[in-house]
Write a protein that holds these residues in place. Structure first.
Motif, PDB file in Angstrom:
ATOM      1  N   ASN A 191      27.255 -11.258  30.474  1.00  0.00           N
ATOM      2  CA  ASN A 191      27.852 -11.098  29.187  1.00  0.00           C
ATOM      3  C   ASN A 191      27.594 -12.051  28.279  1.00  0.00           C
TER       4      ASN A 191
ATOM      5  N   TYR B  34      28.222 -13.687  24.344  1.00  0.00           N
ATOM      6  CA  TYR B  34      28.849 -13.610  23.158  1.00  0.00           C
ATOM      7  C   TYR B  34      28.359 -14.529  22.192  1.00  0.00           C
TER       8      TYR B  34
ATOM      9  N   THR C   9      32.706 -13.171  15.666  1.00  0.00           N
ATOM     10  CA  THR C   9      31.418 -12.493  16.466  1.00  0.00           C
ATOM     11  C   THR C   9      30.386 -12.591  15.341  1.00  0.00           C
TER      12      THR C   9
ATOM     13  N   ARG D 163      24.954  -3.403  23.655  1.00  0.00           N
ATOM     14  CA  ARG D 163      25.903  -4.062  22.791  1.00  0.00           C
ATOM     15  C   ARG D 163      27.016  -3.382  23.040  1.00  0.00           C
TER      16      ARG D 163
ATOM     17  N   THR E 282      35.696  -7.496  18.933  1.00  0.00           N
ATOM     18  CA  THR E 282      34.592  -8.855  19.486  1.00  0.00           C
ATOM     19  C   THR E 282      33.418  -8.025  20.073  1.00  0.00           C
TER      20      THR E 282
ATOM     21  N   TYR F  16      29.602  -8.344  21.974  1.00  0.00           N
ATOM     22  CA  TYR F  16      29.018  -8.953  23.045  1.00  0.00           C
ATOM     23  C   TYR F  16      27.760  -7.973  23.474  1.00  0.00           C
TER      24      TYR F  16
ATOM     25  N   THR G 254      30.039 -14.964  31.927  1.00  0.00           N
ATOM     26  CA  THR G 254      29.907 -14.726  30.482  1.00  0.00           C
ATOM     27  C   THR G 254      29.774 -16.265  30.036  1.00  0.00           C
TER      28      THR G 254
ATOM     29  N   THR H 282      29.299 -18.176  25.761  1.00  0.00           N
ATOM     30  CA  THR H 282      29.331 -18.022  24.458  1.00  0.00           C
ATOM     31  C   THR H 282      28.548 -18.880  23.802  1.00  0.00           C
TER      32      THR H 282
END
Length: 168
Positions: A33, A35, A43, A74, A81, A83, A163, A165
């Protein structure tokens, strides 16, 4: 009855041979994932919002063809939010054997992002790269680390989601 007995024995042996040894199953942990947020933590993947990357595409850079789209989804959390969920689809190339007997593979994905700057205009497309490394052993196939624009953004931690970001 004599004709039925061999059939029942064959059926019983077939059922016994279908049993599985759970220790021989390989755990697959390849969902990643991603972000993308701005410097204030908002986001940047809202598909309709001005100021977000409304256009996103993945291209497989290790594929035999120049244009090889890679599927992703998506998604949105309850707090709105957004991602990107990448499961699989990009070419995986062998990198090396590890001392513990596992094998390392890699995928290289070109990430194209188009930012919406008004209701009618978009910024030029931003081209980023995402390099995903996988570790494969008899017991597990997993994402082991991810580089985004040549920066390490993810390293596998057992029993934790894959994950990362990115701040843009």
């Amino acid at each position: 009855m004599k004709k039925l007995f061999p059939l029942l024995m064959l059926f019983g042996l077939t059922l016994l041979s279908c049993g599985s040894d759970e220790d021989s199953l390989q755990k697959i942990d390849q969902i990643f994932n991603l972000y993308i947020q701005d410097s204030s933590g908002k986001t940047m993947l809202n598909p309709t919002k001005v100021g977000s990357f409304t256009g996103v595409s993945f291209n497989d850079e290790l594929a035999d063809k120049d244009i090889a789209n890679v599927n992703f989804s998506r998604k949105m959390l309850e707090d709105s939010t957004y991602y990107i969920e990448y499961i699989a689809g990009a070419t995986r190339k062998f990198v090396n054997d590890e001392p513990d007997g596992s094998k390392i593979y890699r995928s290289l994905i070109e990430v194209s992002l188009r930012k919406k700057i008004s209701d009618t205009q978009n910024d030029p497309v931003v081209i980023d790269s995402m390099e995903i490394f996988y570790r494969s052993s008899p017991s597990v196939f997993e994402v082991s680390r991810v580089l985004y624009n040549n920066q390490l953004v993810f390293t596998k931690v057992q029993d934790q989601p894959n994950t990362a970001t990115i701040t843009k």
